[in-house]
Design an enzyme around this catalytic site. Structure first.
Site, PDB file in Angstrom:
ATOM      1  CE  LYS A 112      26.186  81.000  40.221  1.00  8.19           C
ATOM      2  NZ  LYS A 112      26.084  81.371  41.637  1.00  8.19           N
ATOM      3  CG  ASN A 113      22.650  83.401  41.319  1.00  5.35           C
ATOM      4  OD1 ASN A 113      23.388  82.475  41.617  1.00  5.35           O
ATOM      5  ND2 ASN A 113      23.092  84.618  41.049  1.00  5.35           N
ATOM      6  NE  ARG A 142      31.442  78.702  42.742  1.00  7.18           N
ATOM      7  CZ  ARG A 142      31.274  79.894  43.304  1.00  7.18           C
ATOM      8  NH1 ARG A 142      32.281  80.722  43.410  1.00  7.18           N
ATOM      9  NH2 ARG A 142      30.103  80.251  43.770  1.00  7.18           N
ATOM     10  CG  ASP A 151      24.435  92.322  58.555  1.00  8.08           C
ATOM     11  OD1 ASP A 151      24.877  91.804  57.517  1.00  8.08           O
ATOM     12  OD2 ASP A 151      24.099  93.522  58.619  1.00  8.08           O
ATOM     13  CG  LEU A 152      21.088  92.756  55.999  1.00 10.92           C
ATOM     14  CD1 LEU A 152      21.138  93.216  54.554  1.00 10.92           C
ATOM     15  CD2 LEU A 152      20.391  93.806  56.861  1.00 10.92           C
ATOM     16  CB  CYS A 167      32.809  84.372  44.308  1.00 16.00           C
ATOM     17  SG  CYS A 167      32.724  83.496  42.759  1.00 16.00           S
ATOM     18  CG  ASP A 188      26.319  87.980  39.600  1.00 22.48           C
ATOM     19  OD1 ASP A 188      27.155  88.356  40.442  1.00 22.48           O
ATOM     20  OD2 ASP A 188      25.407  87.179  39.881  1.00 22.48           O
ATOM     21  NE  ARG A 243      28.913  86.993  48.427  1.00 18.47           N
ATOM     22  CZ  ARG A 243      28.708  86.244  47.349  1.00 18.47           C
ATOM     23  NH1 ARG A 243      29.681  85.547  46.841  1.00 18.47           N
ATOM     24  NH2 ARG A 243      27.525  86.192  46.777  1.00 18.47           N
ATOM     25  N   PRO A 244      28.667  89.524  54.617  1.00 19.48           N
ATOM     26  CG  PRO A 244      27.991  91.577  55.493  1.00 19.48           C
ATOM     27  CD  PRO A 244      28.670  90.955  54.328  1.00 19.48           C
ATOM     28  CB  VAL A 255      26.569  94.906  44.567  1.00 20.69           C
ATOM     29  CG1 VAL A 255      25.959  93.732  45.330  1.00 20.69           C
ATOM     30  CG2 VAL A 255      25.453  95.726  43.922  1.00 20.69           C
ATOM     31  NE  ARG A 299      26.790  85.012  50.899  1.00 19.40           N
ATOM     32  CZ  ARG A 299      26.888  85.633  52.058  1.00 19.40           C
ATOM     33  NH1 ARG A 299      27.883  85.355  52.868  1.00 19.40           N
ATOM     34  NH2 ARG A 299      26.018  86.536  52.409  1.00 19.40           N
TER      35      ARG A 299
HETATM   36  C1  UD1 Z   1      23.353  86.841  45.241  1.00 23.68           C
HETATM   37  C2  UD1 Z   1      23.839  86.059  44.038  1.00 23.68           C
HETATM   38  C3  UD1 Z   1      25.117  86.666  43.484  1.00 23.68           C
HETATM   39  C4  UD1 Z   1      24.893  88.135  43.179  1.00 23.68           C
HETATM   40  C5  UD1 Z   1      24.329  88.865  44.391  1.00 23.68           C
HETATM   41  C6  UD1 Z   1      23.950  90.302  44.096  1.00 23.68           C
HETATM   42  C7  UD1 Z   1      23.021  83.853  44.573  1.00 23.68           C
HETATM   43  C8  UD1 Z   1      23.336  82.435  44.917  1.00 23.68           C
HETATM   44  N1  UD1 Z   1      24.061  84.678  44.446  1.00 23.68           N
HETATM   45  O1  UD1 Z   1      24.363  86.741  46.244  1.00 23.68           O
HETATM   46  O2  UD1 Z   1      25.464  85.973  42.293  1.00 23.68           O
HETATM   47  O3  UD1 Z   1      26.124  88.736  42.825  1.00 23.68           O
HETATM   48  O4  UD1 Z   1      23.129  88.196  44.859  1.00 23.68           O
HETATM   49  O5  UD1 Z   1      23.052  90.373  43.049  1.00 23.68           O
HETATM   50  O6  UD1 Z   1      21.877  84.201  44.351  1.00 23.68           O
HETATM   51  N2  UD1 Z   1      24.905  92.033  52.647  1.00 23.68           N
HETATM   52  C9  UD1 Z   1      24.974  92.490  53.932  1.00 23.68           C
HETATM   53  N3  UD1 Z   1      24.401  91.732  54.925  1.00 23.68           N
HETATM   54  C10 UD1 Z   1      23.753  90.559  54.675  1.00 23.68           C
HETATM   55  C11 UD1 Z   1      23.680  90.114  53.331  1.00 23.68           C
HETATM   56  C12 UD1 Z   1      24.270  90.865  52.340  1.00 23.68           C
HETATM   57  O7  UD1 Z   1      25.557  93.531  54.209  1.00 23.68           O
HETATM   58  O8  UD1 Z   1      23.254  89.935  55.601  1.00 23.68           O
HETATM   59  C13 UD1 Z   1      25.545  92.823  51.567  1.00 23.68           C
HETATM   60  C14 UD1 Z   1      26.677  92.057  50.883  1.00 23.68           C
HETATM   61  O9  UD1 Z   1      27.878  92.228  51.575  1.00 23.68           O
HETATM   62  C15 UD1 Z   1      26.702  92.712  49.529  1.00 23.68           C
HETATM   63  C16 UD1 Z   1      25.247  93.062  49.280  1.00 23.68           C
HETATM   64  O10 UD1 Z   1      24.585  93.005  50.540  1.00 23.68           O
HETATM   65  O11 UD1 Z   1      27.450  93.903  49.587  1.00 23.68           O
HETATM   66  C17 UD1 Z   1      24.533  92.144  48.302  1.00 23.68           C
HETATM   67  O12 UD1 Z   1      24.574  90.831  48.779  1.00 23.68           O
HETATM   68  P1  UD1 Z   1      23.395  89.792  48.519  1.00 23.68           P
HETATM   69  O13 UD1 Z   1      22.336  90.445  47.708  1.00 23.68           O
HETATM   70  O14 UD1 Z   1      23.025  89.193  49.814  1.00 23.68           O
HETATM   71  O15 UD1 Z   1      24.130  88.721  47.632  1.00 23.68           O
HETATM   72  P2  UD1 Z   1      24.043  87.153  47.739  1.00 23.68           P
HETATM   73  O16 UD1 Z   1      22.660  86.736  48.079  1.00 23.68           O
HETATM   74  O17 UD1 Z   1      25.173  86.627  48.556  1.00 23.68           O
END
Ligand code: UD1
Length: 417
Positions: free
Chosen positions: A22-23, A396, A124-125, A116, A304, A121-122, A326, A92
């Site tokens: 999926k991811n 999902r 900013d990055l 979810c 996950d 889940r910001p 995470v 997301r």
């Molecule tokens: C992806 C996966 C999800 C998995 C996660 C972590 C997909 C579609 N989903 O989610 O299943 O659980 O990776 O392996 O691939 N964060 C920030 N700022 C940002 C982005 C992220 O602070 O701009 C933080 C998030 O709040 C979280 C952490 O980084 O605490 C990890 O998030 P991220 O790796 O971005 O997860 P996703 O890409 O949303």
């Protein structure tokens, strides 16, 4: 809404074929927008997150056909550049359209995404990356709007190796002049799969799978046929299902290196795992030992699989600890497992689990996708009937999990709630 009703039926036995990831499929579907023409993607799981993703593509002008695990796409010369909220709110990964659409468009708009409910889940990055390449970012009516003149390659350090931010920046950087370097990039196998897909289309991405990814912009892109990697999270869920039921299950279509963090943990707990090329045999034992699990970005233990692991540790001998590093809300599964007789205390981001000798069936809620899968696993071994409400979350991310488990000897019924 659907619900699952599960009754225990002894050890799982047999073979199960794992679907595509999926991811990996989600960002690859978004990345098709970087050029026009006909694509064929294989091993795309037939799950609702993917259906939402293709509906979003349809809503902006892409023709798609999803048959079993194959998706054919016809991407036009020009697509719309605004993603509708009614679809984006469900998923997301809709935020990945930003990077993909930015390659061929000067202004793109994506609603702040849904998905979810597993903590803040910001973005900013992601946005920091676009800005470093010269784009302007604003918020308008609940949507993130990214506008650009000419993007210029930049050095971007991610404070956290975010999967989504790495993917979004990797795609947008393909439209930036010169070289973009992502430092502290996410190293997940799904990042490597996206990079392979981009390179197959003509991009110049090197270093994916390490924490330093370099992208040379301004490549010519062509549509391609591509096969998505196997889903390590679905595979992990079935491995834990075999362990919790003390069964013997062979998983087909797996890449065992992607599963090393789980293989190491399960082996430490006393589960026997035999690795063969393209398959894995999991032999559950009468008892499993307690352990410590700390979720981390890849190659650490995947967040996950933390929920399915919590179900297994509820039955381990002794005291186990899970530290969720995470997503902070991912420990709320504990409340549902406690309704089934588990003994779990939450302190901040840590769950302390006292193994119990058995679980009892109960009515529980699938709070999110992975928590829902964990409750199915608990139900496979719990005495009596387990009813999982709000089970749509499970669909999902898992295609036909009820049928796959039933083929292994389980009794899982899917009903309307
Ligand atoms: C992806 C996966 C999800 C998995 C996660 C972590 C997909 C579609 N989903 O989610 O299943 O659980 O990776 O392996 O691939 N964060 C920030 N700022 C940002 C982005 C992220 O602070 O701009 C933080 C998030 O709040 C979280 C952490 O980084 O605490 C990890 O998030 P991220 O790796 O971005 O997860 P996703 O890409 O949303």
């Amino acid at each position: 809404m659907s619900k699952y009703v599960i009754r225990p039926n002894g050890p799982l036995k047999g073979r199960v074929k794992i679907d595509g990831a999926k991811n990996a499929a989600l960002p690859i579907l978004a990345a098709t927008l970087m050029t026009s023409g006909e694509f064929t993607l294989e091993y795309v799981p037939n799950i609702s997150d993917i259906h939402v993703m293709t509906q979003i593509l349809n809503s902006i002008g892409v023709e798609t056909e999803h048959h079993e695990d194959k998706v054919s796409l016809l991407v036009p010369e020009q697509t719309k550049t605004e993603i509708p909220y009614c679809l984006a709110k469900n998923i997301r990964a809709s935020n990945l359209f930003l990077g993909a659409l930015l390659v061929r468009n000067k202004k793109v708009s994506v609603p702040l995404p849904g998905g979810c409910n597993i903590g803040s889940r910001p973005m900013d990055l992601h946005l920091k990356g676009f800005q470093a390449m010269g784009a302007e970012v604003s918020l308008s009516q609940g949507s993130v709007v990214v506008e650009r003149g000419n993007l210029v390659g930049a050095k971007i350090y991610l404070d956290f190796p975010s999967v989504g931010a790495t993917e979004n920046i990797m795609m947008a950087a393909c439209a930036a002049e010169g070289q973009t370097v992502i430092e502290n990039a996410a190293k997940e196998p799904e990042i490597v799969d996206l990079a392979n897909f981009l390179n197959a289309m003509g991009a110049k991405v090197i270093g994916a799978g390490t924490d330093l990814i370099k992208i040379k912009g301004f490549a010519e892109f062509n549509p391609v046929n591509y096969a998505v990697i196997p889903d390590r999270i679905e595979a992990g869920t079935f491995m834990i299902a075999a362990a919790i039921t003390r069964g013997e299950v062979i998983l087909e279509n797996v890449i065992s290196t992607h599963l090393q963090p789980l293989i190491a943990k399960l082996t430490e707990m006393g589960v026997e795992i035999i690795e063969e090329e393209g398959s894995l045999k999991v032999i559950g034992k009468d008892s499993v030992m307690s352990t410590i699990v700390k979720t981390l970005p890849y190659p650490g233990f995947p967040t996950d699989l933390q929920s399915p692991m919590m179900a297994l540790l509820s039955l381990a001998g002794g005291t186990s600890t899970i530290v969720e590093n995470v997503f902070e809300n991912r420990l709320s599964l504990a409340d549902e497992l406690k309704r089934m007789g588990a003994s779990i205390t939450i302190e901040g981001h840590t769950a302390i689990i006292e193994g119990v000798s058995g679980l009892k069936g109960a009515a529980v809620r699938a709070l999110d996708l992975r928590a829902g899968a964990a409750l199915i696993l608990a139900g496979l071994i719990a005495e009596g009937k387990t009813e999982i409400l709000e089970a749509n979350h499970i669909e999902r991310g898992y295609y036909g999990i009820d049928e796959k488990l039933n083929k292994l000897g389980a009794i899982v019924e899917k009903l309307k709630e």
